[in-house]
Design an enzyme around this catalytic site. Structure first.
Site, PDB file in Angstrom:
ATOM      1  CD  GLU A  44      -3.067  -0.529   2.328  1.00  0.00           C
ATOM      2  OE1 GLU A  44      -2.904   0.477   3.053  1.00  0.00           O
ATOM      3  OE2 GLU A  44      -3.907  -1.387   2.558  1.00  0.00           O
ATOM      4  CG  ASP A  55      -3.371   8.879   7.319  1.00  0.00           C
ATOM      5  OD1 ASP A  55      -3.790   7.721   7.141  1.00  0.00           O
ATOM      6  OD2 ASP A  55      -2.993   9.621   6.409  1.00  0.00           O
ATOM      7  CE1 TYR A 169      -7.550  -1.686   6.643  1.00  0.00           C
ATOM      8  CE2 TYR A 169      -6.194  -1.404   4.687  1.00  0.00           C
ATOM      9  CZ  TYR A 169      -6.382  -1.265   6.045  1.00  0.00           C
ATOM     10  OH  TYR A 169      -5.381  -0.713   6.817  1.00  0.00           O
TER      11      TYR A 169
END
Length: 276
Positions: A44, A55, A169
């Protein structure tokens, strides 16, 4: 359905995440090669963004370093052929936010990704319900749009899983990415439930940062994504990576660290191969 080359695997995959341009574009290419040699099955490649949704602080600091070096979405995509020239053969997934894609232009982004050999795209702040046009562009260019499911996606899980491309995911924990000492006790049950609905491999990420956690998860998923722990190691090695006299030694230390994190996965692969 658009698929990725490795998505018929029967072994747990190691999917590392690094930030394009951290600490420099050239070293990003070398880090990718080191990860492949450490056993990565896919990469990734994160695009730095100043207003990230997912994040945590470790990846935000890496993004800030990369942005200071003028990294952009287009430059990140153009790193892919540079990685190929150096010998990186594993699939490369571009991890970016939706605004940079809109700014570049959706059609232009997918054309650029196709031209540069990108193998998949992941846009964490694009809700599944609004992803139709992007998904169609992915299908048109043969680049799967990777979907995410979180523990809070219970009512939407079956729908998201039925449309999943490449792999699915699973977000291990609520909140942002980061190194975590413990993972939720309910995680294995969540993964089992997602696998029940999914036609593509199910991988798990967010907070996975120790070999003990990898060992705990390997029997419940088809792969693990490790990001913050590796990005933190890059941060620790930053100065040595950028010093020509110390770079090779720093790359070797990074590779050893990556290997140590995923040792339980690789042991599982060896057992699988020997049982054939």
């Amino acid at each position: 359905m658009t698929t990725l080359p490795l998505c018929t695997v029967t072994k747990p995959m190691f999917i590392p995440f690094i930030v394009a341009g951290d600490p420099s574009p050239d070293i990003t290419v070398e880090l990718a090669l080191a990860l492949q040699e450490a056993g990565a099955d896919m990469l990734e490649l994160g695009v730095p963004y100043s207003d990230p949704l997912a994040d945590g602080p470790i990846i935000q600091r890496a993004a800030a370093r990369a942005l200071r070096g003028q990294m952009t979405l287009q430059k990140a995509v153009e790193l892919v052929p540079e990685m190929r020239k150096k010998g990186v053969k594993i699939p490369i997934i571009i991890f970016t936010y939706y605004n940079p894609v809109l700014q570049l232009g959706k059609e232009h982004f997918f054309a650029l990704a196709q031209q540069n050999g990108v193998d998949g795209v992941l846009i964490p702040d694009l809700p599944f319900e609004e992803s139709g046009p992007i998904r169609q562009l992915g299908e048109k260019t043969g680049i799967p749009l990777i979907s995410l499911v979180a523990p809070t996606s219970k009512k939407r899980m079956e729908t998201i899983a039925s449309h999943a491309q490449g792999f699915l995911y699973c977000v291990s924990s609520l909140g942002v990415t980061g190194v975590r000492d413990t993972l939720p006790e309910t995680l294995n049950g969540f993964l089992t439930e997602v696998k029940r609905h999914s036609r593509v491999p199910v991988v798990v990420g967010f907070g996975i940062s120790t070999s003990e956690q990898v060992k705990m998860l390997k029997d419940y998923c088809d792969g693990v994504v490790i990001g913050s722990a590796l990005v933190q190691k890059i941060e620790q090695l930053n100065e040595r990576l950028q010093t020509p006299a110390n770079k090779e030694e720093a790359l070797a230390e990074f590779q050893r660290y990556a290997r140590s994190l995923v040792a339980p996965l690789k042991q599982a692969c060896s057992s699988h191969e020997s049982s054939k």
